[in-house]
Design an enzyme around this catalytic site. Structure first.
Site, PDB file in Angstrom:
ATOM      1  N   ASP A 101       0.856  -1.181   0.000  1.00  0.00           N
ATOM      2  CA  ASP A 101       0.000   0.000   0.000  1.00  0.00           C
ATOM      3  C   ASP A 101       0.889   1.226   0.000  1.00  0.00           C
ATOM      4  O   ASP A 101       1.950   1.238   0.622  1.00  0.00           O
ATOM      5  CB  ASP A 101      -1.013  -0.004   1.145  1.00  0.00           C
ATOM      6  CG  ASP A 101      -0.395   0.037   2.519  1.00  0.00           C
ATOM      7  OD1 ASP A 101      -0.108   1.146   3.006  1.00  0.00           O
ATOM      8  OD2 ASP A 101      -0.229  -1.033   3.128  1.00  0.00           O
ATOM      9  N   ASP A 160      -9.843   3.188   5.780  1.00  0.00           N
ATOM     10  CA  ASP A 160      -8.733   3.095   6.722  1.00  0.00           C
ATOM     11  C   ASP A 160      -9.149   3.830   7.990  1.00  0.00           C
ATOM     12  O   ASP A 160      -9.195   5.059   8.029  1.00  0.00           O
ATOM     13  CB  ASP A 160      -7.503   3.740   6.085  1.00  0.00           C
ATOM     14  CG  ASP A 160      -6.304   3.841   7.022  1.00  0.00           C
ATOM     15  OD1 ASP A 160      -6.418   3.439   8.193  1.00  0.00           O
ATOM     16  OD2 ASP A 160      -5.259   4.348   6.580  1.00  0.00           O
ATOM     17  N   GLU A 194      -8.410   4.005  12.101  1.00  0.00           N
ATOM     18  CA  GLU A 194      -7.401   3.611  13.077  1.00  0.00           C
ATOM     19  C   GLU A 194      -7.190   4.742  14.074  1.00  0.00           C
ATOM     20  O   GLU A 194      -7.933   5.739  14.070  1.00  0.00           O
ATOM     21  CB  GLU A 194      -6.093   3.271  12.360  1.00  0.00           C
ATOM     22  CG  GLU A 194      -5.590   4.400  11.496  1.00  0.00           C
ATOM     23  CD  GLU A 194      -4.298   4.060  10.780  1.00  0.00           C
ATOM     24  OE1 GLU A 194      -3.242   4.131  11.439  1.00  0.00           O
ATOM     25  OE2 GLU A 194      -4.335   3.743   9.572  1.00  0.00           O
TER      26      GLU A 194
END
Length: 250
Positions: free
Chosen positions: A42, A131, A133
């Site tokens: 990534d 994403d 987090e």
């Protein structure tokens, strides 16, 4: 993921997990060297200019590429990376770095879908990844949201992305963050592929309710021909045929 929040992320990325999708039934693997794993990376603008032909020739099969963050940031390298990886034969997917404390999940899902994160059945485009987090900015580890508030935010994002694209988004997270900030919510894992982030030789414990991971980010300090410096390395929990099936929703 790629370096938007590197220092905090390095300190907190102890337990990531990825979940199986309805399109592919998977068996969890023991570690990076285990069988039935397909290598990927990534990336974002932090990797600079990438020679995607060299990356593909080095054996990399797929790449998640940063597209957007919040509602105002589009990664400066996204367009080049997204097109050039595809042309080199790499199966690509966009990802969005969530900022749950600045706007609604639906707003950010629409921003992603309108800025490169939409989907097409071309055998080389994965559903985009959310994403989500530890917060690398001010506002608290869980972005100042209660567990109910975080669940609602994530569900709003997922529902909107599916409405826009017809696909279930991938979810990138760590086990520790997910369990703490969503209150060990199990809801998404029936349909949304789990992308586990855990920098270790084994995947470790998965988020609550997840029986298997689909992708695993196992290091932030990988090396790949065609990419200068360190890069996040990942595995798909299956072979290329099953990855193409996920891409095509078959």
């Amino acid at each position: 993921m790629a370096r938007t929040r590197s220092s905090l992320r390095r300190a907190l990325a102890a337990g990531l997990t990825v979940l199986a999708t309805a399109a592919a039934t998977l068996v969890a693997t023991a570690g990076p060297a285990a069988a039935a794993t397909t290598p990927g990376v990534d990336v974002s603008h932090y990797q600079g200019t990438i020679n995607w032909t060299s990356v593909r020739n080095a054996g990399i099969q797929f790449a998640f590429i940063k597209a957007t963050e919040g509602t105002s940031v589009k990664d400066s390298a996204f367009n080049a990376n997204y097109v050039n990886s595809y042309n080199a034969g790499v199966i690509r997917g966009a990802y969005h770095f969530a900022r749950p404390n600045i706007s609604a999940g639906s707003t950010q899902a629409n921003y992603l879908a309108s800025n490169g994160g939409a989907w097409s059945a071309d055998s080389r485009t994965l559903p985009a990844a959310l994403d989500i987090e530890a917060n690398p900015y001010t506002g608290g580890y869980c972005y100042g949201l209660s567990t109910t508030g975080m669940r609602n935010w994530v569900q709003d994002f997922l529902n909107t992305y599916r409405s826009r694209t017809g696909r279930y988004a991938v979810i990138y997270t760590t086990t520790s963050w997910w369990n703490q900030c969503t209150g060990s919510w199990t809801g998404p894992w029936a349909n949304h592929p789990l992308w586990l982030a855990r920098w270790s030789s084994t995947p470790g414990a998965l988020p609550a309710g997840a029986s298997v991971y689909s992708f695993w980010q196992y290091t932030s300090s990988g090396a790949v021909s065609g990419i200068s410096g360190n890069v996040d390395r990942n595995y798909w929990n299956g072979d290329r045929t099953r990855l193409i099936a996920l891409a095509n929703n078959t």
